[in-house]
Design an enzyme around this catalytic site. Structure first.
Site, short mmCIF file in Angstrom:
data_model
loop_
_atom_site.label_atom_id
_atom_site.label_comp_id
_atom_site.label_asym_id
_atom_site.label_seq_id
_atom_site.Cartn_x
_atom_site.Cartn_y
_atom_site.Cartn_z
N SER A 1 59.44 0.48 -65.75
CA SER A 1 59.90 -0.82 -66.28
C SER A 1 59.47 -0.90 -67.74
O SER A 1 58.66 -0.11 -68.21
CB SER A 1 59.24 -1.96 -65.51
OG SER A 1 57.91 -2.18 -65.98
N ASP A 2 59.99 -1.87 -68.46
CA ASP A 2 59.42 -2.15 -69.77
C ASP A 2 58.21 -3.07 -69.57
O ASP A 2 57.94 -3.52 -68.46
CB ASP A 2 60.48 -2.77 -70.71
CG ASP A 2 60.11 -2.54 -72.17
OD1 ASP A 2 58.93 -2.24 -72.45
OD2 ASP A 2 60.98 -2.66 -73.04
N TYR A 3 57.52 -3.33 -70.64
CA TYR A 3 56.24 -4.05 -70.62
C TYR A 3 56.38 -5.41 -69.90
O TYR A 3 57.11 -6.28 -70.36
CB TYR A 3 55.81 -4.28 -72.07
CG TYR A 3 54.36 -4.59 -72.28
CD1 TYR A 3 53.48 -3.62 -72.73
CD2 TYR A 3 53.86 -5.86 -72.06
CE1 TYR A 3 52.15 -3.90 -72.94
CE2 TYR A 3 52.53 -6.15 -72.27
CZ TYR A 3 51.68 -5.17 -72.71
OH TYR A 3 50.36 -5.45 -72.92
#
Ligand code: BGC
Length: 764
Positions: free
Chosen positions: A287-289
């Site tokens: 996932s992104d942050y």
């Protein structure tokens, strides 16, 4: 299983693998057997731990920190860490995972190594302006060599988001606006990072991001929605992700934005159907942050747990910072989350660790001797300087003001002239700014012993408003001067009066582009613009060395200044590279991979303009024809544009046949001659315009390029093969990569505006 158990298992697998590396099928089978064994001994909590990626360093790109603790590593609740810098620190943490956790599974150590590690290369947007895939590959290879010598085995790069909007700060992190060029850059970066084998300890795993369509954020606003329909998504944005996957990228990062109304990280169509089933991606998706948490912000679920389940079931394997996956054990036990999804994700992450050789030697990326030998080595810095010189784009050079002679008095003016922390550019997580020169130091070194005199004045702050400047120089890159604007300006004018020529080092400060740096004003920052106007009144020749991480509006500068060098942010060696170009050691050859607009209101804007109703070739106002009433709809500087200190002529352009069957091929030949008096490199560009197709096509789209170096007077014939593969597009009905019969305009030239055309009839 303690470390000793793991070693025994490894031993057994090694006997099994006597003929390892003979063929990939055997290798894969061995890897699967190893991972099967490992997983058969893991608890549910340990499996979920592999899916957990907390932040390890102090670079925080979102508001939230995950709950990383050493205890969590001991309990097997962490699969990897990111942005922790330093082989020694990484070794210590790895030791805890390997020696103090039950299974002894090594951690992955990732980092945003976006355009170099300590040796910093030009921003990706600038790198793409070299159009030099070998140089781009080399920059990634060097980044990998340095990062892996310091404990990192995984980078969150390449960022391959195509962008048509200069308001978006992250346009700096990609390769510009064109999907063909972007695809070639994406492949080159993956090749550079991963080399021939991830098992080599000087290569690291790439992560293609941000999947998908992040570059199309509405109005260039960060973290926003995107709206391309499938036809435009596939024809304009998807190709570079696919190219990177085809090049073997080991991981993919899901974007923050929604696709088809579903957040990318929880989008089963995107991750399972398109990426895995259709494209055959075998690696893992991160996932992104904190984006697993964003499922709730997006209103598609009512709790972190629910969002995490949706993401995991949709094919997301690793959760960056949200602490969502790691807490899913009750949901699995109660049947709300499938064990298959947990197993599939855990397997993919363990396989990545296996391919990286972490089970062979968890410390293979933490060798202090290698660190000393490779990081910021003379060889790497020389390469970064050479490559930086290829990326700068000469926009204007009236009366051959450049290259400059090393004589007389030169006034260097501007807030970016002596701003050390500004040189590397945004997303330089591992930078060591005090090892990099300022523009002033670069020029001083170049002029040493020549008798030329260099005078310097800062002249202005970056912006009048201190708060705005603090935003522009976030991360402590503060270069603000406390003197009054008038005092600074007067000092600059007084040294300028003594000079024969003025070099103005001005533009964006490094953090005016990059993540969360969307802007609607992309003109020269106010304080610098006013200073430049005053300097211009002196009537002395001015060379603008322009810093930017995005396309900017340079109308006034183009009208009033004789020479403009777009130097972008060219990394740790930027200062020397600027001197090389200004004084002619290097002949500039970079060409724009984003066109420069005349007004921010033109965005979204691309040279790859699709055919429209009521077309307007000239771009000026004509009632009831597509246009603006108050500004030309053409760019100020077109895509593919850039000057050299020499000149090139294109002659003898022909097609080997004017008719091409769908399954045949034809060659386009053109002779390029260096008609000037010095050696130079030219980027020869091939465009096509599909005149009749089922789907509406762009008037002109890049489908080939070649960078050639020619001595003064030298000619070379450049040949492009035209066939269905080179000319196809995703047709609108089934989105198949197709070429249809009909006429195609084949164009070659030095940029997207100045082309010659021949017609090709494509027949059944
Ligand atoms: C960015 C990613 C980056 C990640 C980790 C996010 O905010 O969107 O590109 O890799 O942070 O630093």
């Amino acid at each position: 299983m303690k470390r000793s158990g793991l070693i025994l298992l490894m031993g057994a697998m090694m006997i099994l693998s006597a003929c390892q590396k003979k063929n990939t099928a055997t290798e894969d089978a061995q890897m699967r057997a190893f991972v099967d064994q490992l997983m058969s001994q893991m608890t549910l909590e340990e499996k979920l731990g592999q899916l957990n990626l907390p932040v390890g360093g102090d670079i925080v790109t979102g508001g939230v920190h995950s709950s990383l603790s050493v205890e969590a590593i001991r309990q097997g609740k962490v699969g990897g860490l990111f942005n922790l810098k330093g082989a020694a620190a990484i070794r210590d943490v790895q030791r805890i995972a390997v020696e103090e956790s039950r299974m002894g599974i090594p951690l992955l150590f990732g980092m945003d190594v976006i355009h170099g590690y300590e040796t910093i290369f030009p921003l990706p947007l600038a790198l793409s302006c070299s159009w030099d895939t070998e140089a781009v590959e080399r920059s990634a290879q060097i980044a990998a060599r340095e990062a892996t010598a310091d404990g990192i085995c995984w980078t969150f790069s390449p960022m391959v988001d195509i962008c048509h909007d200069g308001r978006w700060g992250r346009i700096s992190e990609g390769s510009g606006e064109d999907p063909y060029l972007g695809s070639r850059m994406a492949e080159a970066m993956v090749r550079g990072y991963q080399g021939a084998s991830l098992a080599d300890s000087a290569t690291m795993m790439a992560c293609v991001k941000h999947f998908a369509l992040y570059g199309a954020v509405e109005a260039g606003r960060e973290y926003n929605n995107v709206y391309p329909d499938d036809y435009h998504a596939f024809n304009e944005y998807m190709q570079p992700y696919k190219a990177a996957v085809d090049a073997g990228a080991g991981s993919v990062m899901a974007a923050f934005n929604t696709v088809h109304g579903v957040p990318s990280m929880g989008n089963s169509w995107l991750l399972n159907d398109l990426l895995r089933e259709q494209w055959g991606f075998m690696g893992f998706v991160v996932s992104d942050y904190t984006s697993v948490r964003h499922m709730e912000e997006n209103g598609v679920c009512t709790s972190l747990e629910e969002g995490a389940i949706q993401c995991l079931e949709a094919g997301l394997d690793m959760d960056m910072v949200s602490d969502g996956f790691v807490a899913l054990a009750p949901a699995v036990r109660e049947g709300r989350c499938s064990m298959q999804a947990v197993d599939a994700a855990c397997r993919r992450i363990l396989e990545a660790k296996y391919k990286l050789g972490l089970f062979d030697d968890p410390y293979r990326y933490c060798d202090p001797l290698r660190r000393e030998a490779v990081i910021l080595s003379d060889e790497h810095r020389a390469e970064a300087r050479r490559i930086a010189g290829e990326c700068m784009v000469l926009l204007k050079n009236e009366d051959d003001l450049l290259p400059m002679q090393k004589k007389g008095t030169i006034a260097l003016i501007g807030p970016l002239a002596d701003a050390r922390n500004n040189m590397a550019g945004t997303w330089s997580v591992a930078a060591v700014h005090d090892r990099y020169k300022t523009v002033k130091e670069g020029l001083e070194d170049a002029l040493q012993g020549t008798g030329a005199r260099l005078l310097y004045a800062k002249g202005s702050n970056v912006l009048y408003d201190a708060r705005q400047e603090a935003i522009a120089t976030i991360f402590g890159h503060d270069i603000r001067d406390s003197r009054s604007a008038e005092a600074m300006r007067q000092e600059a004018l007084s040294i300028a009066r003594k000079a024969d020529v003025i070099i103005a080092a001005m533009g964006e400060a490094s953090e005016m582009s990059g993540e969360c740096a969307s802007r609607v004003n992309i003109e020269m920052p106010d304080a610098q613009h006013d200073l430049l106007q005053e300097l211009a009144k002196l009537g002395k020749p001015i060379v603008l060395v322009h810093f930017a991480g995005r396309p900017t509006v340079l109308n006034w500068e183009t009208e009033h200044l004789p020479a403009i060098l777009e130097s972008w942010f060219c990394g740790s060696e930027c200062a020397d590279a600027i001197a090389d170009v200004l004084f002619g050691e290097v002949n500039p050859s970079g060409k724009l991979t984003v066109q420069l607009p005349r007004h921010v209101g033109q965005y979204p804007f691309s040279y790859r303009q699709m055919r429209t109703s009521r077309p307007n070739e000239g771009g000026e106002f004509i009632k009831y024809i597509t246009c603006y009433a108050d500004v030309s709809s053409k760019p100020l500087y077109p895509f593919g544009y850039g000057l050299s200190y020499t000149t090139f002529e294109y002659t003898n352009f022909y097609l080997t046949d004017t008719i091409m069957p769908l399954d045949g091929s034809v060659e386009a030949h053109v002779t390029v001659t260096n008609t000037g008096s010095r050696t130079g490199s030219e980027i020869v560009q091939l465009y096509i315009g599909d005149l009749v197709a089922r789907g509406v096509r762009p008037y002109k789209e890049l489908r080939g390029f070649e960078r050639i170096n020619l001595a003064a007077g030298e000619s070379r014939e450049v040949v492009f093969t035209l066939d269905a593969d080179r000319m196809s597009y995703y047709e609108p009905e089934h989105l198949n990569w197709t070429l249809e019969p009909g006429d195609v305009a084949v164009m070659v030239g030095a940029n997207s505006r100045d082309t010659q055309m021949r017609l090709l009839h494509v027949v059944q």
